[in-house]
Design a protein around this motif. Structure first.
Motif, PDB file in Angstrom:
ATOM      1  N   THR A 183       0.817  -1.213   0.000  1.00  0.00           N
ATOM      2  CA  THR A 183       0.000   0.000   0.000  1.00  0.00           C
ATOM      3  C   THR A 183       0.850   1.261   0.000  1.00  0.00           C
ATOM      4  O   THR A 183       1.629   1.497   0.928  1.00  0.00           O
ATOM      5  CB  THR A 183      -0.932   0.024   1.220  1.00  0.00           C
ATOM      6  N   VAL A 184       0.694   2.064  -1.040  1.00  0.00           N
ATOM      7  CA  VAL A 184       1.243   3.414  -1.076  1.00  0.00           C
ATOM      8  C   VAL A 184       0.195   4.317  -0.433  1.00  0.00           C
ATOM      9  O   VAL A 184      -0.910   4.461  -0.954  1.00  0.00           O
ATOM     10  CB  VAL A 184       1.543   3.862  -2.512  1.00  0.00           C
ATOM     11  N   ALA A 185       0.519   4.887   0.723  1.00  0.00           N
ATOM     12  CA  ALA A 185      -0.466   5.643   1.496  1.00  0.00           C
ATOM     13  C   ALA A 185       0.017   7.068   1.718  1.00  0.00           C
ATOM     14  O   ALA A 185       1.191   7.294   2.020  1.00  0.00           O
ATOM     15  CB  ALA A 185      -0.710   4.956   2.840  1.00  0.00           C
ATOM     16  N   ARG A 186      -0.901   8.026   1.600  1.00  0.00           N
ATOM     17  CA  ARG A 186      -0.549   9.423   1.790  1.00  0.00           C
ATOM     18  C   ARG A 186      -1.723  10.190   2.410  1.00  0.00           C
ATOM     19  O   ARG A 186      -2.889   9.884   2.160  1.00  0.00           O
ATOM     20  CB  ARG A 186      -0.121  10.079   0.475  1.00  0.00           C
ATOM     21  N   LYS A 187      -1.366  11.178   3.228  1.00  0.00           N
ATOM     22  CA  LYS A 187      -2.339  12.122   3.772  1.00  0.00           C
ATOM     23  C   LYS A 187      -1.923  13.514   3.343  1.00  0.00           C
ATOM     24  O   LYS A 187      -0.773  13.911   3.524  1.00  0.00           O
ATOM     25  CB  LYS A 187      -2.396  12.032   5.300  1.00  0.00           C
ATOM     26  N   ASP A 188      -2.862  14.238   2.757  1.00  0.00           N
ATOM     27  CA  ASP A 188      -2.581  15.584   2.276  1.00  0.00           C
ATOM     28  C   ASP A 188      -3.385  16.604   3.075  1.00  0.00           C
ATOM     29  O   ASP A 188      -4.434  16.289   3.652  1.00  0.00           O
ATOM     30  CB  ASP A 188      -2.935  15.683   0.794  1.00  0.00           C
ATOM     31  N   ALA A 189      -2.902  17.823   3.081  1.00  0.00           N
ATOM     32  CA  ALA A 189      -3.538  18.901   3.849  1.00  0.00           C
ATOM     33  C   ALA A 189      -4.739  19.457   3.100  1.00  0.00           C
ATOM     34  O   ALA A 189      -4.779  20.628   2.677  1.00  0.00           O
ATOM     35  CB  ALA A 189      -2.523  19.996   4.137  1.00  0.00           C
ATOM     36  N   VAL A 190      -5.737  18.582   2.900  1.00  0.00           N
ATOM     37  CA  VAL A 190      -6.983  18.948   2.224  1.00  0.00           C
ATOM     38  C   VAL A 190      -8.142  18.343   3.001  1.00  0.00           C
ATOM     39  O   VAL A 190      -7.945  17.565   3.944  1.00  0.00           O
ATOM     40  CB  VAL A 190      -7.004  18.447   0.761  1.00  0.00           C
ATOM     41  N   GLY A 191      -9.354  18.716   2.603  1.00  0.00           N
ATOM     42  CA  GLY A 191     -10.540  18.120   3.197  1.00  0.00           C
ATOM     43  C   GLY A 191     -10.966  16.890   2.401  1.00  0.00           C
ATOM     44  O   GLY A 191     -10.140  16.020   2.089  1.00  0.00           O
ATOM     45  N   HIS A 192     -12.251  16.838   2.055  1.00  0.00           N
ATOM     46  CA  HIS A 192     -12.794  15.688   1.325  1.00  0.00           C
ATOM     47  C   HIS A 192     -12.583  15.897  -0.170  1.00  0.00           C
ATOM     48  O   HIS A 192     -13.541  16.049  -0.945  1.00  0.00           O
ATOM     49  CB  HIS A 192     -14.272  15.515   1.662  1.00  0.00           C
ATOM     50  N   SER A 193     -11.324  15.898  -0.562  1.00  0.00           N
ATOM     51  CA  SER A 193     -10.970  16.128  -1.958  1.00  0.00           C
ATOM     52  C   SER A 193      -9.567  15.601  -2.198  1.00  0.00           C
ATOM     53  O   SER A 193      -8.816  15.329  -1.256  1.00  0.00           O
ATOM     54  CB  SER A 193     -11.036  17.616  -2.302  1.00  0.00           C
ATOM     55  N   LEU A 194      -9.214  15.482  -3.481  1.00  0.00           N
ATOM     56  CA  LEU A 194      -7.897  14.984  -3.858  1.00  0.00           C
ATOM     57  C   LEU A 194      -6.935  16.149  -4.056  1.00  0.00           C
ATOM     58  O   LEU A 194      -7.227  17.070  -4.833  1.00  0.00           O
ATOM     59  CB  LEU A 194      -7.983  14.192  -5.158  1.00  0.00           C
ATOM     60  N   ALA A 195      -5.792  16.114  -3.383  1.00  0.00           N
ATOM     61  CA  ALA A 195      -4.752  17.106  -3.597  1.00  0.00           C
ATOM     62  C   ALA A 195      -4.109  16.885  -4.964  1.00  0.00           C
ATOM     63  O   ALA A 195      -4.079  15.767  -5.484  1.00  0.00           O
ATOM     64  CB  ALA A 195      -3.700  17.011  -2.502  1.00  0.00           C
ATOM     65  N   GLU A 197      -1.040  16.875  -5.650  1.00  0.00           N
ATOM     66  CA  GLU A 197       0.083  15.945  -5.498  1.00  0.00           C
ATOM     67  C   GLU A 197      -0.404  14.499  -5.451  1.00  0.00           C
ATOM     68  O   GLU A 197       0.278  13.584  -5.936  1.00  0.00           O
ATOM     69  CB  GLU A 197       0.876  16.265  -4.226  1.00  0.00           C
ATOM     70  N   ALA A 198      -1.582  14.278  -4.864  1.00  0.00           N
ATOM     71  CA  ALA A 198      -2.118  12.918  -4.800  1.00  0.00           C
ATOM     72  C   ALA A 198      -2.451  12.398  -6.188  1.00  0.00           C
ATOM     73  O   ALA A 198      -2.202  11.220  -6.505  1.00  0.00           O
ATOM     74  CB  ALA A 198      -3.354  12.887  -3.915  1.00  0.00           C
ATOM     75  N   VAL A 199      -3.013  13.259  -7.040  1.00  0.00           N
ATOM     76  CA  VAL A 199      -3.327  12.843  -8.408  1.00  0.00           C
ATOM     77  C   VAL A 199      -2.052  12.512  -9.167  1.00  0.00           C
ATOM     78  O   VAL A 199      -1.985  11.518  -9.905  1.00  0.00           O
ATOM     79  CB  VAL A 199      -4.125  13.943  -9.133  1.00  0.00           C
ATOM     80  N   THR A 200      -1.000  13.317  -8.977  1.00  0.00           N
ATOM     81  CA  THR A 200       0.283  13.057  -9.632  1.00  0.00           C
ATOM     82  C   THR A 200       0.847  11.708  -9.215  1.00  0.00           C
ATOM     83  O   THR A 200       1.309  10.916 -10.052  1.00  0.00           O
ATOM     84  CB  THR A 200       1.291  14.164  -9.294  1.00  0.00           C
ATOM     85  N   HIS A 201       0.792  11.423  -7.918  1.00  0.00           N
ATOM     86  CA  HIS A 201       1.318  10.146  -7.427  1.00  0.00           C
ATOM     87  C   HIS A 201       0.415   8.973  -7.831  1.00  0.00           C
ATOM     88  O   HIS A 201       0.921   7.873  -8.080  1.00  0.00           O
ATOM     89  CB  HIS A 201       1.497  10.196  -5.908  1.00  0.00           C
ATOM     90  N   LEU A 202      -0.888   9.190  -7.898  1.00  0.00           N
ATOM     91  CA  LEU A 202      -1.790   8.153  -8.382  1.00  0.00           C
ATOM     92  C   LEU A 202      -1.452   7.787  -9.823  1.00  0.00           C
ATOM     93  O   LEU A 202      -1.404   6.603 -10.184  1.00  0.00           O
ATOM     94  CB  LEU A 202      -3.242   8.624  -8.282  1.00  0.00           C
ATOM     95  N   SER A 203      -1.202   8.798 -10.649  1.00  0.00           N
ATOM     96  CA  SER A 203      -0.852   8.555 -12.047  1.00  0.00           C
ATOM     97  C   SER A 203       0.418   7.718 -12.147  1.00  0.00           C
ATOM     98  O   SER A 203       0.490   6.753 -12.933  1.00  0.00           O
ATOM     99  CB  SER A 203      -0.668   9.890 -12.771  1.00  0.00           C
ATOM    100  N   ALA A 204       1.426   8.067 -11.339  1.00  0.00           N
ATOM    101  CA  ALA A 204       2.683   7.304 -11.361  1.00  0.00           C
ATOM    102  C   ALA A 204       2.464   5.876 -10.884  1.00  0.00           C
ATOM    103  O   ALA A 204       3.052   4.926 -11.424  1.00  0.00           O
ATOM    104  CB  ALA A 204       3.719   8.008 -10.496  1.00  0.00           C
ATOM    105  N   TRP A 205       1.602   5.707  -9.867  1.00  0.00           N
ATOM    106  CA  TRP A 205       1.322   4.365  -9.335  1.00  0.00           C
ATOM    107  C   TRP A 205       0.647   3.501 -10.401  1.00  0.00           C
ATOM    108  O   TRP A 205       1.011   2.325 -10.585  1.00  0.00           O
ATOM    109  CB  TRP A 205       0.441   4.486  -8.099  1.00  0.00           C
ATOM    110  N   ILE A 206      -0.307   4.075 -11.128  1.00  0.00           N
ATOM    111  CA  ILE A 206      -0.973   3.319 -12.198  1.00  0.00           C
ATOM    112  C   ILE A 206       0.040   2.932 -13.275  1.00  0.00           C
ATOM    113  O   ILE A 206       0.053   1.790 -13.748  1.00  0.00           O
ATOM    114  CB  ILE A 206      -2.131   4.134 -12.804  1.00  0.00           C
ATOM    115  N   GLN A 207       0.897   3.883 -13.663  1.00  0.00           N
ATOM    116  CA  GLN A 207       1.892   3.585 -14.687  1.00  0.00           C
ATOM    117  C   GLN A 207       2.832   2.462 -14.249  1.00  0.00           C
ATOM    118  O   GLN A 207       3.137   1.548 -15.026  1.00  0.00           O
ATOM    119  CB  GLN A 207       2.705   4.837 -15.000  1.00  0.00           C
ATOM    120  N   ASP A 208       3.273   2.527 -13.001  1.00  0.00           N
ATOM    121  CA  ASP A 208       4.159   1.475 -12.492  1.00  0.00           C
ATOM    122  C   ASP A 208       3.464   0.126 -12.470  1.00  0.00           C
ATOM    123  O   ASP A 208       4.059  -0.902 -12.823  1.00  0.00           O
ATOM    124  CB  ASP A 208       4.633   1.832 -11.080  1.00  0.00           C
TER     125      ASP A 208
END
Length: 389
Positions: A183-195, A197-208
């Motif tokens: 599990t690649v896990a992250r907490k960002d300084a946002v509320g109920h939304s995607l930061a 940076e989270a979208v960028t890392h999600l994209s890299a995770w899918i590519q990998d």
């Protein structure tokens, strides 16, 4: 007997390469939203897979929902079962068993994605749980090692007040420890939304993950392990570890941060591994400075048996402030080590690193040293091409 609810034919939107030979990424929207609200995420994700946003089957306000709730993040078990069956009926002709499927769920869609992978982990190639919780106490198993070998991307907002904090925390603990999921896990300084940076890392995770799946479909590194046993442990069975699991970081480098092995036990473990046939030791190619790498120059095992194939590194022991070790195991044995409380999956196993890579907790006494050394001997046998069955 209650009749199954009559759900509508799924409404879907597509993006990307629709060739059915490519992996399928299914986007699952949140409660009260619809497929049009999540399909735009595909524009920020890698080119190559096919992307499909599916509309949930239950009308909810101006949008739709994946299940009836008994509270936010707490599905009714019978409702979740009915919609999961409906979804699988749609999925099977779209993606036959040999086509990899990744689930990307936001909020209520995250809980639905969690239900699907917990119900049938073998069916899916990965799941992203975004701003949501997995469905505890909702008729799907949340047992130790249930998701072993299934890469997960987990993103929470530190200021999220929509999803109950206890469910967020419980989801975080389960996915990053006992579930067995890398599990690649992250907490960002946002509320109920995607930061962003989270979208960028999600994209890299899918590519990998997609790249890893492509290599395995070409036969690079895959090895059958259904009949594997613990060749390095007397009797071939791994006993349960005593007590609670120690704390392990969820970031990279992955490290054990509590209940660490005494220095003298660490020294004995190093001596045990150094004496294995054909093994040489030097600074790990993969790990932090001061980590001892165990190299096997003439190993005949599959590529999956090595942390770094080019160096012959099948295991490494972390510095004395940590005392845990990383090593590679066949998938079934990696799952067993997690289930019995000896290990946690590496976050990048199955994406950037070999799928059976686990962190083995540092042994606290002579009895645990014997078990951990036996786990390491099994890893050595795997890399050597020895018999594990």
């Amino acid at each position: 007997m209650t009749a199954a609810p009559a759900f509508p034919t799924p409404v879907v939107l597509t993006r990307g390469n629709t060739d059915t030979a490519n992996p399928l990424v299914v986007l699952l929207h949140g409660r009260g939203a619809a497929e049009r609200d999540v399909i735009g995420l595909a524009d920020a994700l890698p080119i190559g897979p096919a992307y499909v946003a599916v509309r949930a089957p239950i009308a909810e306000g101006h949008g739709f929902a994946w299940f009836a709730n008994r509270g936010i993040g707490r599905p009714h078990a019978d409702s979740l079962r009915a919609t999961m069956n409906w979804f699988r009926d749609w999925l099977e002709p779209v993606a036959p068993a040999e086509r990899p499927v990744l689930l990307i769920g936001f909020s209520g869609g995250a809980a639905f994605a969690g239900g699907l992978v917990l119900d049938d982990p073998i069916r899916f190639a990965g799941a992203a749980i975004l701003c949501g919780t997995i469905p505890f106490d909702a008729g799907v198993p949340t047992t130790p090692a249930r998701l072993s070998g299934l890469p997960v991307f987990l993103a929470h907002g530190a200021d999220d007040t929509v999803i109950p904090r206890d469910l967020q925390d419980r989801t975080w603990r389960y996915l990053t420890t006992e579930s067995g999921a890398p599990t690649v896990a992250r907490k960002d300084a946002v509320g109920h939304s995607l930061a962003t940076e989270a979208v960028t890392h999600l994209s890299a995770w899918i590519q990998d993950r997609v790249s890893h799946l492509a290599m395995r479909s070409a036969g690079d590194g895959a090895a059958a392990d259904d009949s594997c046993r613990w060749s390095g442990i007397r009797g071939g069975a791994l006993p349960p570890r005593r007590g609670p699991r120690p704390q392990v970081s969820t970031s990279i480098p992955q490290q054990q941060t509590s209940d660490n092995a005494p220095p003298e036990i660490q020294q004995q473990l190093f001596a045990e591994l150094s004496s294995l046939p054909g093994v040489t030791t030097r600074q790990s190619v993969l790990s932090v400075p001061g980590a001892s790498g165990f190299m096997l120059a003439d190993g005949n095992g599959p590529a999956d048996a090595f942390l770094v194939v080019s160096a012959g590194e099948f295991a490494h022991l972390h510095p004395s402030y940590d005392g845990s070790m990383h090593l590679a195991l066949p998938g079934r044995l990696a799952a067993d080590a997690v289930e019995k409380g000896w290990a946690v999956a590496h976050p990048l196993a199955g994406t950037r690193l070999t799928p059976g890579m686990v962190l083995i907790y540092g042994p606290r006494d002579a009895e645990e040293l014997a078990i951990v050394a036996g786990i390491a001997r099994t890893s050595h046998d795997y890399a050597s091409g020895g018999q594990l069955s």
